[in-house]
Each structure stands twice: as C-alpha cells, then as structure tokens.
Design a protein around this motif. Structure first.
Motif, PDB file in Angstrom:
ATOM      1  N   ILE A  50       0.825  -1.204   0.000  1.00 36.51           N
ATOM      2  CA  ILE A  50       0.000   0.000   0.000  1.00 36.51           C
ATOM      3  C   ILE A  50       0.862   1.258   0.000  1.00 36.51           C
ATOM      4  O   ILE A  50       0.479   2.291  -0.547  1.00 36.51           O
ATOM      5  CB  ILE A  50      -1.036  -0.012   1.161  1.00 36.51           C
ATOM      6  CG1 ILE A  50      -2.197   0.931   0.840  1.00 36.51           C
ATOM      7  CG2 ILE A  50      -0.404   0.331   2.481  1.00 36.51           C
ATOM      8  CD1 ILE A  50      -3.006   0.544  -0.344  1.00 36.51           C
ATOM      9  N   THR A  51       2.065   1.176   0.572  1.00 35.68           N
ATOM     10  CA  THR A  51       2.979   2.314   0.534  1.00 35.68           C
ATOM     11  C   THR A  51       3.469   2.553  -0.896  1.00 35.68           C
ATOM     12  O   THR A  51       3.523   3.694  -1.358  1.00 35.68           O
ATOM     13  CB  THR A  51       4.172   2.088   1.477  1.00 35.68           C
ATOM     14  OG1 THR A  51       3.671   1.894   2.809  1.00 35.68           O
ATOM     15  CG2 THR A  51       5.108   3.278   1.474  1.00 35.68           C
ATOM     16  N   GLY A  92      -0.018   9.958   1.106  1.00 36.14           N
ATOM     17  CA  GLY A  92      -0.263   8.566   1.464  1.00 36.14           C
ATOM     18  C   GLY A  92       0.986   7.807   1.834  1.00 36.14           C
ATOM     19  O   GLY A  92       0.916   6.771   2.491  1.00 36.14           O
ATOM     20  N   THR A  93       2.137   8.300   1.432  1.00 38.07           N
ATOM     21  CA  THR A  93       3.377   7.588   1.684  1.00 38.07           C
ATOM     22  C   THR A  93       3.800   7.679   3.139  1.00 38.07           C
ATOM     23  O   THR A  93       4.305   6.701   3.703  1.00 38.07           O
ATOM     24  CB  THR A  93       4.495   8.138   0.773  1.00 38.07           C
ATOM     25  OG1 THR A  93       4.045   8.072  -0.571  1.00 38.07           O
ATOM     26  CG2 THR A  93       5.760   7.337   0.912  1.00 38.07           C
ATOM     27  N   ILE A  94       3.592   8.801   3.769  1.00 35.11           N
ATOM     28  CA  ILE A  94       4.020   8.982   5.166  1.00 35.11           C
ATOM     29  C   ILE A  94       3.307   8.000   6.094  1.00 35.11           C
ATOM     30  O   ILE A  94       3.971   7.293   6.858  1.00 35.11           O
ATOM     31  CB  ILE A  94       3.845  10.448   5.600  1.00 35.11           C
ATOM     32  CG1 ILE A  94       4.826  11.320   4.822  1.00 35.11           C
ATOM     33  CG2 ILE A  94       4.049  10.597   7.107  1.00 35.11           C
ATOM     34  CD1 ILE A  94       4.629  12.790   4.985  1.00 35.11           C
ATOM     35  N   PRO A  95       1.971   7.892   6.063  1.00 32.34           N
ATOM     36  CA  PRO A  95       1.356   6.881   6.935  1.00 32.34           C
ATOM     37  C   PRO A  95       1.722   5.460   6.514  1.00 32.34           C
ATOM     38  O   PRO A  95       1.751   4.551   7.347  1.00 32.34           O
ATOM     39  CB  PRO A  95      -0.142   7.131   6.807  1.00 32.34           C
ATOM     40  CG  PRO A  95      -0.316   8.015   5.654  1.00 32.34           C
ATOM     41  CD  PRO A  95       0.970   8.722   5.417  1.00 32.34           C
ATOM     42  N   GLY A  96       2.049   5.246   5.251  1.00 33.65           N
ATOM     43  CA  GLY A  96       2.495   3.931   4.813  1.00 33.65           C
ATOM     44  C   GLY A  96       3.814   3.546   5.450  1.00 33.65           C
ATOM     45  O   GLY A  96       4.021   2.397   5.848  1.00 33.65           O
ATOM     46  N   ILE A  97       4.704   4.506   5.559  1.00 38.19           N
ATOM     47  CA  ILE A  97       5.986   4.257   6.221  1.00 38.19           C
ATOM     48  C   ILE A  97       5.773   3.965   7.697  1.00 38.19           C
ATOM     49  O   ILE A  97       6.421   3.077   8.269  1.00 38.19           O
ATOM     50  CB  ILE A  97       6.938   5.444   6.002  1.00 38.19           C
ATOM     51  CG1 ILE A  97       7.323   5.515   4.522  1.00 38.19           C
ATOM     52  CG2 ILE A  97       8.179   5.334   6.886  1.00 38.19           C
ATOM     53  CD1 ILE A  97       8.073   6.763   4.130  1.00 38.19           C
ATOM     54  N   ILE A 118       4.743   0.434   7.963  1.00 39.07           N
ATOM     55  CA  ILE A 118       5.874  -0.481   7.804  1.00 39.07           C
ATOM     56  C   ILE A 118       6.682  -0.579   9.094  1.00 39.07           C
ATOM     57  O   ILE A 118       7.103  -1.669   9.501  1.00 39.07           O
ATOM     58  CB  ILE A 118       6.768  -0.034   6.625  1.00 39.07           C
ATOM     59  CG1 ILE A 118       6.037  -0.234   5.301  1.00 39.07           C
ATOM     60  CG2 ILE A 118       8.094  -0.797   6.621  1.00 39.07           C
ATOM     61  CD1 ILE A 118       6.747   0.360   4.101  1.00 39.07           C
ATOM     62  N   VAL A 119       6.874   0.545   9.760  1.00 35.27           N
ATOM     63  CA  VAL A 119       7.633   0.542  11.019  1.00 35.27           C
ATOM     64  C   VAL A 119       6.920  -0.314  12.062  1.00 35.27           C
ATOM     65  O   VAL A 119       7.549  -1.172  12.710  1.00 35.27           O
ATOM     66  CB  VAL A 119       7.847   1.984  11.535  1.00 35.27           C
ATOM     67  CG1 VAL A 119       8.392   1.986  12.949  1.00 35.27           C
ATOM     68  CG2 VAL A 119       8.767   2.741  10.596  1.00 35.27           C
ATOM     69  N   TYR A 120       5.625  -0.110  12.234  1.00 37.14           N
ATOM     70  CA  TYR A 120       4.887  -0.927  13.208  1.00 37.14           C
ATOM     71  C   TYR A 120       4.870  -2.396  12.799  1.00 37.14           C
ATOM     72  O   TYR A 120       4.989  -3.280  13.645  1.00 37.14           O
ATOM     73  CB  TYR A 120       3.453  -0.413  13.386  1.00 37.14           C
ATOM     74  CG  TYR A 120       3.352   0.769  14.318  1.00 37.14           C
ATOM     75  CD1 TYR A 120       3.720   0.664  15.656  1.00 37.14           C
ATOM     76  CD2 TYR A 120       2.873   1.992  13.868  1.00 37.14           C
ATOM     77  CE1 TYR A 120       3.631   1.751  16.512  1.00 37.14           C
ATOM     78  CE2 TYR A 120       2.777   3.075  14.716  1.00 37.14           C
ATOM     79  CZ  TYR A 120       3.157   2.952  16.041  1.00 37.14           C
ATOM     80  OH  TYR A 120       3.067   4.018  16.888  1.00 37.14           O
ATOM     81  N   SER A 121       4.734  -2.660  11.503  1.00 38.19           N
ATOM     82  CA  SER A 121       4.718  -4.043  11.032  1.00 38.19           C
ATOM     83  C   SER A 121       6.030  -4.749  11.335  1.00 38.19           C
ATOM     84  O   SER A 121       6.044  -5.924  11.709  1.00 38.19           O
ATOM     85  CB  SER A 121       4.468  -4.086   9.526  1.00 38.19           C
ATOM     86  OG  SER A 121       3.195  -3.591   9.216  1.00 38.19           O
ATOM     87  N   SER A 122       7.118  -4.022  11.175  1.00 33.06           N
ATOM     88  CA  SER A 122       8.421  -4.644  11.422  1.00 33.06           C
ATOM     89  C   SER A 122       8.683  -4.865  12.905  1.00 33.06           C
ATOM     90  O   SER A 122       9.524  -5.683  13.263  1.00 33.06           O
ATOM     91  CB  SER A 122       9.529  -3.796  10.803  1.00 33.06           C
ATOM     92  OG  SER A 122       9.601  -2.548  11.443  1.00 33.06           O
ATOM     93  N   TRP A 182      -2.700   1.914  10.557  1.00 34.11           N
ATOM     94  CA  TRP A 182      -2.001   2.759   9.593  1.00 34.11           C
ATOM     95  C   TRP A 182      -2.128   2.210   8.175  1.00 34.11           C
ATOM     96  O   TRP A 182      -2.137   2.984   7.217  1.00 34.11           O
ATOM     97  CB  TRP A 182      -0.550   2.950  10.009  1.00 34.11           C
ATOM     98  CG  TRP A 182      -0.449   3.892  11.163  1.00 34.11           C
ATOM     99  CD1 TRP A 182      -0.225   3.580  12.473  1.00 34.11           C
ATOM    100  CD2 TRP A 182      -0.636   5.309  11.131  1.00 34.11           C
ATOM    101  NE1 TRP A 182      -0.249   4.720  13.239  1.00 34.11           N
ATOM    102  CE2 TRP A 182      -0.491   5.793  12.447  1.00 34.11           C
ATOM    103  CE3 TRP A 182      -0.899   6.216  10.114  1.00 34.11           C
ATOM    104  CZ2 TRP A 182      -0.607   7.140  12.767  1.00 34.11           C
ATOM    105  CZ3 TRP A 182      -1.010   7.568  10.425  1.00 34.11           C
ATOM    106  CH2 TRP A 182      -0.864   8.014  11.746  1.00 34.11           C
ATOM    107  N   CYS A 183      -2.249   0.896   8.030  1.00 34.40           N
ATOM    108  CA  CYS A 183      -2.499   0.323   6.704  1.00 34.40           C
ATOM    109  C   CYS A 183      -3.860   0.763   6.185  1.00 34.40           C
ATOM    110  O   CYS A 183      -4.001   1.111   5.005  1.00 34.40           O
ATOM    111  CB  CYS A 183      -2.426  -1.206   6.753  1.00 34.40           C
ATOM    112  SG  CYS A 183      -0.758  -1.860   6.807  1.00 34.40           S
TER     113      CYS A 183
END
Length: 114
Positions: free
Chosen positions: A20-21, A32-37, A40-44, A68-69
């Motif tokens: 989605i990012t 849309g890229t900032i919340p995507g990042i 990703i941080v929370y996912s990792s 965030w996704c």
C-alpha cells in the motif's frame, strides 16, 4: 537460554503495509506515503517483539500497523478517485495544452548571442 517461542500467532501486516505504501507513491504522493511508512515501522516491530517474548507489545504493534495500513489504503482510494475526476474533468488535456503553449513560447524567443 533463549526466550520461549510464543504459541500464539500475531499478524504483522508487513506485506500489506509495503504494497500500500508503494501504491500510495503512484496514486497520491507524499500524503499517502508517510502513513504507509509508519505502517511499515509498526509491522516490522511485531516479529521482533514476538521473538523477545513480548506478546502484548507485538499485539499492540500489530493493531497499530493495521490501523495505519487502513489509513494509507483510504488515502490511496481518495487519491485514485481524485485522479479519475481530474482526468474526466479534462485536467490532463488542459495540462497538455498549457505545456504545448509553453514550448511554443520558448521556441519563439530569440537565443541571445555572446
């Protein structure tokens, strides 16, 4: 002695957050890229917290990643809809006409000689 492996599985949503990012880069740029990042941080963080035995922390990171996704997905859908409306309203044609006029102006200007 390594920490015990948790028996419960916590989804990390990493694939969703990455896809989605990337889509947000194509559809709605930085908005849309900032919340995507952030997603990703929370996912990792999910797997590292699970490996450390922090099941509650992993579950919290998973919930945040999912939130965030969804935010990024909503912004991508909004960006896509705005792009469709812009194209349907003739925005692309107007842009191309403006660029053509600018090129004609540049060609019509004399080049200064030194």
């Amino acid at each position: 002695m390594p920490p015990p492996v948790p028996t419960q599985s916590v989804p990390n949503h990493l694939v969703w957050s990455i896809l989605i990012t990337v889509a947000s880069l194509c559809l709605c740029c930085v908005v849309g890229t900032i919340p995507g990042i952030v997603a990703i941080v929370y996912s990792s963080q999910v797997n590292s917290k699970l490996n450390a035995g922090d099941l509650a922390g992993a579950a919290e990171a998973s919930r945040n990643a999912k939130l965030w996704c969804w935010i990024t997905t909503g912004l991508c859908i909004l960006g896509l809809l705005l792009s469709i409306v812009w194209i349907a309203a003739g925005g692309a044609a107007q842009y191309m006409e403006m660029m053509r006029q600018m090129q004609q102006l540049q060609q019509a200007q004399p080049v200064p000689q030194s």
